[in-house]
Design an enzyme around this catalytic site. Structure first.
Site, PDB file in Angstrom:
ATOM      1  N   SER A 143       9.178   1.274   7.385  1.00 50.34           N
ATOM      2  CA  SER A 143       9.298  -0.147   7.725  1.00 50.34           C
ATOM      3  C   SER A 143      10.557  -0.353   8.556  1.00 50.34           C
ATOM      4  O   SER A 143      11.553   0.359   8.370  1.00 50.34           O
ATOM      5  CB  SER A 143       9.403  -0.984   6.444  1.00 50.34           C
ATOM      6  OG  SER A 143       9.697  -2.330   6.772  1.00 50.34           O
ATOM      7  N   TYR A 157      13.299  -2.500  -1.607  1.00 46.84           N
ATOM      8  CA  TYR A 157      12.184  -2.080  -0.744  1.00 46.84           C
ATOM      9  C   TYR A 157      12.722  -1.384   0.511  1.00 46.84           C
ATOM     10  O   TYR A 157      12.244  -0.316   0.907  1.00 46.84           O
ATOM     11  CB  TYR A 157      11.364  -3.318  -0.379  1.00 46.84           C
ATOM     12  CG  TYR A 157      10.312  -3.110   0.677  1.00 46.84           C
ATOM     13  CD1 TYR A 157       9.044  -2.638   0.333  1.00 46.84           C
ATOM     14  CD2 TYR A 157      10.568  -3.404   2.018  1.00 46.84           C
ATOM     15  CE1 TYR A 157       8.066  -2.460   1.315  1.00 46.84           C
ATOM     16  CE2 TYR A 157       9.605  -3.230   2.995  1.00 46.84           C
ATOM     17  CZ  TYR A 157       8.353  -2.763   2.635  1.00 46.84           C
ATOM     18  OH  TYR A 157       7.385  -2.583   3.597  1.00 46.84           O
TER      19      TYR A 157
HETATM   20  P1  NAP Z   1      -0.915  -4.953   1.326  1.00 51.64           P
HETATM   21  O1  NAP Z   1      -1.763  -5.770   2.222  1.00 51.64           O
HETATM   22  O2  NAP Z   1      -0.171  -5.604   0.215  1.00 51.64           O
HETATM   23  O3  NAP Z   1      -1.788  -3.755   0.743  1.00 51.64           O
HETATM   24  C1  NAP Z   1      -1.179  -2.830  -0.113  1.00 51.64           C
HETATM   25  C2  NAP Z   1      -2.174  -1.735  -0.439  1.00 51.64           C
HETATM   26  O4  NAP Z   1      -1.504  -0.776  -1.275  1.00 51.64           O
HETATM   27  C3  NAP Z   1      -3.375  -2.251  -1.210  1.00 51.64           C
HETATM   28  O5  NAP Z   1      -4.516  -1.552  -0.760  1.00 51.64           O
HETATM   29  C4  NAP Z   1      -3.037  -1.873  -2.648  1.00 51.64           C
HETATM   30  O6  NAP Z   1      -4.178  -1.583  -3.422  1.00 51.64           O
HETATM   31  C5  NAP Z   1      -2.275  -0.587  -2.443  1.00 51.64           C
HETATM   32  N1  NAP Z   1      -1.403  -0.251  -3.575  1.00 51.64           N
HETATM   33  C6  NAP Z   1      -0.365  -0.949  -4.074  1.00 51.64           C
HETATM   34  N2  NAP Z   1       0.191  -0.283  -5.095  1.00 51.64           N
HETATM   35  C7  NAP Z   1      -0.530   0.864  -5.246  1.00 51.64           C
HETATM   36  C8  NAP Z   1      -0.438   1.962  -6.123  1.00 51.64           C
HETATM   37  N3  NAP Z   1       0.527   2.025  -7.068  1.00 51.64           N
HETATM   38  N4  NAP Z   1      -1.333   2.964  -6.001  1.00 51.64           N
HETATM   39  C9  NAP Z   1      -2.298   2.913  -5.059  1.00 51.64           C
HETATM   40  N5  NAP Z   1      -2.425   1.899  -4.186  1.00 51.64           N
HETATM   41  C10 NAP Z   1      -1.551   0.878  -4.286  1.00 51.64           C
HETATM   42  O7  NAP Z   1       0.210  -4.159   2.176  1.00 51.64           O
HETATM   43  P2  NAP Z   1       0.346  -3.875   3.745  1.00 51.64           P
HETATM   44  O8  NAP Z   1       1.149  -4.971   4.319  1.00 51.64           O
HETATM   45  O9  NAP Z   1      -0.951  -3.498   4.326  1.00 51.64           O
HETATM   46  O10 NAP Z   1       1.323  -2.609   3.687  1.00 51.64           O
HETATM   47  C11 NAP Z   1       0.886  -1.282   3.846  1.00 51.64           C
HETATM   48  C12 NAP Z   1       2.112  -0.404   4.054  1.00 51.64           C
HETATM   49  O11 NAP Z   1       2.816  -0.855   5.211  1.00 51.64           O
HETATM   50  C13 NAP Z   1       3.103  -0.474   2.906  1.00 51.64           C
HETATM   51  O12 NAP Z   1       3.662   0.801   2.691  1.00 51.64           O
HETATM   52  C14 NAP Z   1       4.159  -1.445   3.409  1.00 51.64           C
HETATM   53  O13 NAP Z   1       5.399  -1.218   2.811  1.00 51.64           O
HETATM   54  C15 NAP Z   1       4.156  -1.113   4.888  1.00 51.64           C
HETATM   55  N6  NAP Z   1       4.706  -2.192   5.716  1.00 51.64           N
HETATM   56  C16 NAP Z   1       4.087  -3.414   5.794  1.00 51.64           C
HETATM   57  C17 NAP Z   1       4.660  -4.410   6.578  1.00 51.64           C
HETATM   58  C18 NAP Z   1       4.043  -5.789   6.729  1.00 51.64           C
HETATM   59  O14 NAP Z   1       4.678  -6.666   7.331  1.00 51.64           O
HETATM   60  N7  NAP Z   1       2.844  -6.032   6.212  1.00 51.64           N
HETATM   61  C19 NAP Z   1       5.842  -4.161   7.260  1.00 51.64           C
HETATM   62  C20 NAP Z   1       6.438  -2.918   7.150  1.00 51.64           C
HETATM   63  C21 NAP Z   1       5.855  -1.932   6.377  1.00 51.64           C
HETATM   64  P3  NAP Z   1      -4.935  -2.646  -4.417  1.00 51.64           P
HETATM   65  O15 NAP Z   1      -5.075  -3.919  -3.635  1.00 51.64           O
HETATM   66  O16 NAP Z   1      -6.220  -1.958  -4.693  1.00 51.64           O
HETATM   67  O17 NAP Z   1      -4.066  -2.770  -5.630  1.00 51.64           O
END
Ligand code: NAP
Length: 248
Positions: A143, A157
């Site tokens: 991130s 985080y």
């Molecule tokens: P999201 O929409 O909240 O989705 C998170 C996903 O991770 C869901 O599929 C969830 O599964 C799964 N998950 C959470 N805890 C888990 C666990 N303990 N074991 C297995 N699966 C788990 O998040 P996102 O925004 O797409 O983020 C994806 C990645 O990108 C993350 O690593 C996040 O830190 C990174 N990121 C995101 C952003 C942003 O702005 N969105 C920015 C920088 C980095 P369930 O729903 O089935 O529980």
């Protein structure tokens, strides 16, 4: 034979969009999730029309026995592995560090760091040419927070993503001669549900004026970078980071 890809946290957000693009590009898939059974099944149905080979597997990536069982399911179903997207990640309610508990830091580190480590370890064991594997690619979801620090929001985080960066650099060096490339993508402000988990569903819109490109990003824009790093188009790229942040 199709290349086999494991995407953790594939039920929603960036992971789900990565699954869509990977299916379009011919990968066989193991889609991991934790709670969102309905969402991952709906995603699979939307892919299934194209005849893709897809399995889903519920596992908490922070629990070693569950990760081991997931990889055993991949071994049984596909008998090989070519790629891992370490995407599963969480954040908690916005808070100053001074108000955070030890337990909160432990939860964040267990899922974001230990989970990524466990999945990377098992992927290397299968993909390494030293163990008879075919080589492969690992893409970690870091991130921009690792650089920005996430003050007053979630330093825990940001620190977990800093750990991902170090693991990406070190592992790329360790397995470069084993046919495995290791890279990371650093998203900025992306429209997914993760911001609601921090207590501010509208966070991207609040902050987008500070993004040089003046907008938040879409999950598919992150997924495109992930797919490039998985593909042979990036065959000489390892230990690298791709910012997908509109310049932020
Ligand atoms: P999201 O929409 O909240 O989705 C998170 C996903 O991770 C869901 O599929 C969830 O599964 C799964 N998950 C959470 N805890 C888990 C666990 N303990 N074991 C297995 N699966 C788990 O998040 P996102 O925004 O797409 O983020 C994806 C990645 O990108 C993350 O690593 C996040 O830190 C990174 N990121 C995101 C952003 C942003 O702005 N969105 C920015 C920088 C980095 P369930 O729903 O089935 O529980």
């Amino acid at each position: 034979m199709s290349k086999v890809l494991l995407i953790t946290g594939a039920s929603r957000g960036i992971g789900a969009e990565t699954a869509r693009l990977a299916a379009e590009r011919g990968y066989a898939l193991c889609l991991n999730y934790l709670h969102s059974h309905g969402a991952v099944e709906k995603l699979v149905t939307s892919l299934a029309g194209d005849g893709h080979h897809v399995i889903t597997h519920q596992a908490n990536v922070g629990v070693e026995s569950e990760v081991m069982a997931m990889y055993q399911a991949i071994d049984r179903e596909f008998g090989r592995l070519d790629g891992l997207v370490n995407n599963a990640g969480i954040l908690e309610q916005q808070s100053d560090l001074v108000d955070m508990s030890r337990e909160r830091w432990q939860r964040i580190l267990d899922i974001n760091v230990i989970g990524s480590f466990l999945c990377a370890r098992e992927a290397v064991r299968r993909m390494s040419t030293r163990n008879g594997g075919q080589g492969g690619a690992i893409v970690n979801l870091s991130s921009r927070a690792a650089h920005l620090g996430a003050a007053h929001e979630y330093i825990d985080y940001a620190a977990s993503k800093g750990a991902i960066d170090a693991m990406t650099i070190g592992l790329a060096k360790e397995v470069g001669d084993q046919g495995i490339r290791v890279n990371a993508v650093k998203p900025g402000l992306i429209y997914t549900d993760i911001h609601a988990d921090s207590g501010e569903a509208g966070r991207v819109d609040r902050l987008k004026a500070g993004v040089p490109m003046q907008r938040g990003g879409l999950p598919v824009e992150v997924a495109e970078a992930v797919l490039w790093l998985l593909s042979d188009a990036s065959s000489y790229t390892s230990g690298s980071f791709v910012d997908v942040s509109g310049g932020r």
